[in-house]
Design a protein around this motif. Structure first.
Motif, mmCIF file in Angstrom:
data_model
loop_
_atom_site.group_PDB
_atom_site.id
_atom_site.type_symbol
_atom_site.label_atom_id
_atom_site.label_comp_id
_atom_site.label_asym_id
_atom_site.label_seq_id
_atom_site.Cartn_x
_atom_site.Cartn_y
_atom_site.Cartn_z
ATOM 1 N N THR A 145 0.839 -1.183 0.000
ATOM 2 C CA THR A 145 0.000 0.000 0.000
ATOM 3 C C THR A 145 0.883 1.245 0.000
ATOM 4 O O THR A 145 2.110 1.149 -0.090
ATOM 5 C CB THR A 145 -0.993 -0.011 1.186
ATOM 6 N N PHE A 146 0.224 2.435 0.027
ATOM 7 C CA PHE A 146 0.960 3.696 -0.091
ATOM 8 C C PHE A 146 0.280 4.732 0.805
ATOM 9 O O PHE A 146 -0.942 4.727 0.956
ATOM 10 C CB PHE A 146 0.950 4.152 -1.550
ATOM 11 N N GLY A 147 1.089 5.624 1.431
ATOM 12 C CA GLY A 147 0.571 6.602 2.382
ATOM 13 C C GLY A 147 -0.547 7.495 1.846
ATOM 14 O O GLY A 147 -1.328 8.049 2.616
ATOM 15 N N VAL A 158 -7.733 8.010 -7.612
ATOM 16 C CA VAL A 158 -8.506 6.783 -7.339
ATOM 17 C C VAL A 158 -7.624 5.686 -6.730
ATOM 18 O O VAL A 158 -8.108 4.833 -5.985
ATOM 19 C CB VAL A 158 -9.182 6.288 -8.644
ATOM 20 N N MET A 159 -6.325 5.740 -6.999
ATOM 21 C CA MET A 159 -5.436 4.742 -6.376
ATOM 22 C C MET A 159 -5.408 4.913 -4.861
ATOM 23 O O MET A 159 -5.312 3.951 -4.108
ATOM 24 C CB MET A 159 -4.010 4.847 -6.949
ATOM 25 N N GLY A 160 -5.530 6.152 -4.387
ATOM 26 C CA GLY A 160 -5.567 6.409 -2.951
ATOM 27 C C GLY A 160 -6.807 5.816 -2.309
ATOM 28 O O GLY A 160 -6.738 5.213 -1.219
ATOM 29 N N ALA A 162 -8.479 3.286 -3.528
ATOM 30 C CA ALA A 162 -8.314 1.818 -3.611
ATOM 31 C C ALA A 162 -7.380 1.311 -2.517
ATOM 32 O O ALA A 162 -7.627 0.275 -1.893
ATOM 33 C CB ALA A 162 -7.773 1.435 -4.990
ATOM 34 N N LYS A 163 -6.305 2.073 -2.239
ATOM 35 C CA LYS A 163 -5.368 1.654 -1.176
ATOM 36 C C LYS A 163 -6.034 1.753 0.202
ATOM 37 O O LYS A 163 -5.776 0.944 1.089
ATOM 38 C CB LYS A 163 -4.096 2.489 -1.222
ATOM 39 N N ALA A 164 -6.906 2.740 0.389
ATOM 40 C CA ALA A 164 -7.630 2.838 1.665
ATOM 41 C C ALA A 164 -8.509 1.615 1.856
ATOM 42 O O ALA A 164 -8.567 1.012 2.935
ATOM 43 C CB ALA A 164 -8.470 4.115 1.697
HETATM 44 C C1 0WE Z 1 4.282 7.844 -6.015
HETATM 45 C C2 0WE Z 1 3.270 7.566 -7.100
HETATM 46 C C3 0WE Z 1 2.998 6.345 -7.715
HETATM 47 C C4 0WE Z 1 3.657 5.028 -7.432
HETATM 48 N N1 0WE Z 1 2.727 4.279 -6.552
HETATM 49 C C5 0WE Z 1 2.730 4.630 -5.140
HETATM 50 C C6 0WE Z 1 1.815 3.337 -7.022
HETATM 51 O O1 0WE Z 1 1.085 2.772 -6.238
HETATM 52 C C7 0WE Z 1 1.688 3.024 -8.512
HETATM 53 C C8 0WE Z 1 0.235 3.208 -8.891
HETATM 54 C C9 0WE Z 1 -0.048 3.085 -10.356
HETATM 55 C C10 0WE Z 1 -1.239 2.497 -10.717
HETATM 56 N N2 0WE Z 1 -1.606 2.412 -12.015
HETATM 57 C C11 0WE Z 1 -0.798 2.870 -12.984
HETATM 58 C C12 0WE Z 1 0.437 3.458 -12.682
HETATM 59 C C13 0WE Z 1 0.831 3.562 -11.324
HETATM 60 C C14 0WE Z 1 1.286 3.992 -13.786
HETATM 61 C C15 0WE Z 1 1.094 3.198 -15.065
HETATM 62 C C16 0WE Z 1 -0.374 2.950 -15.340
HETATM 63 O O2 0WE Z 1 -0.790 2.886 -16.509
HETATM 64 N N3 0WE Z 1 -1.218 2.749 -14.300
HETATM 65 O O3 0WE Z 1 1.984 6.416 -8.604
HETATM 66 C C17 0WE Z 1 1.595 7.756 -8.621
HETATM 67 C C18 0WE Z 1 0.578 8.375 -9.357
HETATM 68 C C19 0WE Z 1 0.374 9.742 -9.179
HETATM 69 C C20 0WE Z 1 1.140 10.475 -8.249
HETATM 70 C C21 0WE Z 1 2.149 9.858 -7.506
HETATM 71 C C22 0WE Z 1 2.364 8.480 -7.699
#
Ligand code: 0WE
Ligand code: NAD
Length: 264
Positions: A145-147, A158-160, A162-164
């Motif tokens: 996961t990520f902070g 949206v990744m944030g 999903a990580k929550a």
């Molecule tokens: C740090 C950081 C990360 C690295 N990280 C913590 C991650 O968790 C990676 C997340 C991620 C998820 N999906 C994709 C990508 C990255 C790039 C390529 C793609 O096509 N899809 O990703 C960011 C995205 C935006 C801002 C900062 C970050």
């Protein structure tokens, strides 16, 4: 190196290349005696992963795209047949449409939200459920996961979210599987230049900022993430489950950098 993982068999999901967090973990676990199986996503990455597997003498290298639950089931069918028992799992998988990893979170599409949640969160639940069936003598599983799960970070969007959800699922899975001696934890890694970690517009500037102002004043390394994985996947962490373990040079404990550092 120790024989801390001697006799332990584990599945590692999410190696793309030799910069991958999962690769750093694989190297360390192998050095401490673990027997490993890898999955890869698609033949293109398979071409990169197979030579890495050979480097560690890993001969169970299986295709698995977590959007295709049949490939997840096939992976565990092979492990059941070849090994019969499983001691640990690393889930190092995350994905969102990169066009929505910039701008406003509010502009996330319903389709990408659902797809991101399935790949980056629910796939760990599906993997854990199947792995637990093979963990007949207990076991340990970790996900990454990520902070930015807890604090809004530009572009992570949206990744944030999903990580929550992933971190909440770690607690529920820990509660479900604890009675069977199966532990579930997450490592919250600081930013690191991997395939998924780079290529995002402003991410490079953010990596620099976090590393410049983290208490350790530097980024974390694959070997440091490997060491923390070794702890969480071995009996050293026998009393630990449902935890989010930060390996981020301490960045999560500061609210703002020292103003005079900002001038530096
Ligand atoms: C740090 C950081 C990360 C690295 N990280 C913590 C991650 O968790 C990676 C997340 C991620 C998820 N999906 C994709 C990508 C990255 C790039 C390529 C793609 O096509 N899809 O990703 C960011 C995205 C935006 C801002 C900062 C970050
Ligand atoms: N790099 C960082 O800054 C950082 C920080 C904290 C957490 N993480 C997390 O660590 C994990 C590993 O990422 P990484 O940084 O090592 O990058 P990476 O690109 O090396 O690994 C990401 C992996 O996810 C896999 N993947 C994506 N969609 C998949 C799917 N549908 N089925 C199967 N596999 C799929 C890719 O094949 C790749 O192997 C991810 O969960 C990521 O969110 C990364």
């Amino acid at each position: 190196m120790t024989s801390l993982m001697k006799g332990k068999r584990g599945l590692i999901m999410g190696i793309a290349n030799d910069h991958s967090i999962a690769w750093g973990m694989a190297r360390t676990l192998h050095a401490h005696g673990a027997e490993l199986a890898f999955t890869f996503q698609g033949e293109a990455l398979g071409k990169r992963v197979k030579p890495l597997a050979e480097q560690l003498g890993v001969d169970l290298v299986l295709p698995c795209d977590v959007e295709d639950i049949a490939s997840v089931d096939a992976t565990f069918a092979v492990l059941r047949e070849k090994w019969g028992k499983l001691d640990f799992v690393i889930h190092a998988i995350g994905f969102a449409d990169k066009n929505e990893l910039k701008g406003r979170y509010a502009d996330t599409s319903r389709e990408n939200f659902s797809r991101t949640m399935v790949i980056s969160c629910f796939s760990f639940t599906e993997v854990a459920k199947r792995a637990a069936e093979l963990m007949t003598e207990g076991g340990s599983m970790i996900t990454l996961t990520f902070g930015a799960s807890e604090r809004a970070m530009p572009n992570y969007n949206v990744m944030g979210v999903a990580k929550a959800a992933l971190e909440a699922s770690v607690r529920y899975l820990a509660a479900d599987f604890g009675p069977r001696g199966i532990r579930i934890n997450a490592i919250s890694a600081g930013p690191i230049r991997t395939l998924a970690g780079s290529g995002i517009g402003e991410a490079r500037a953010m990596f620099g900022f976090m590393q410049k102002h983290a208490p350790l004043r530097r980024g974390v390394t694959l070997d440091e993430l490997g060491g923390s994985a070794l702890y969480l996947l071995s009996d050293l962490s026998g009393g630990v489950t449902g935890e989010i373990h930060y390996v981020d040079s301490g960045y999560n404990v500061i609210l703002m950098p020292r103003p005079d550092d900002l001038k530096a």
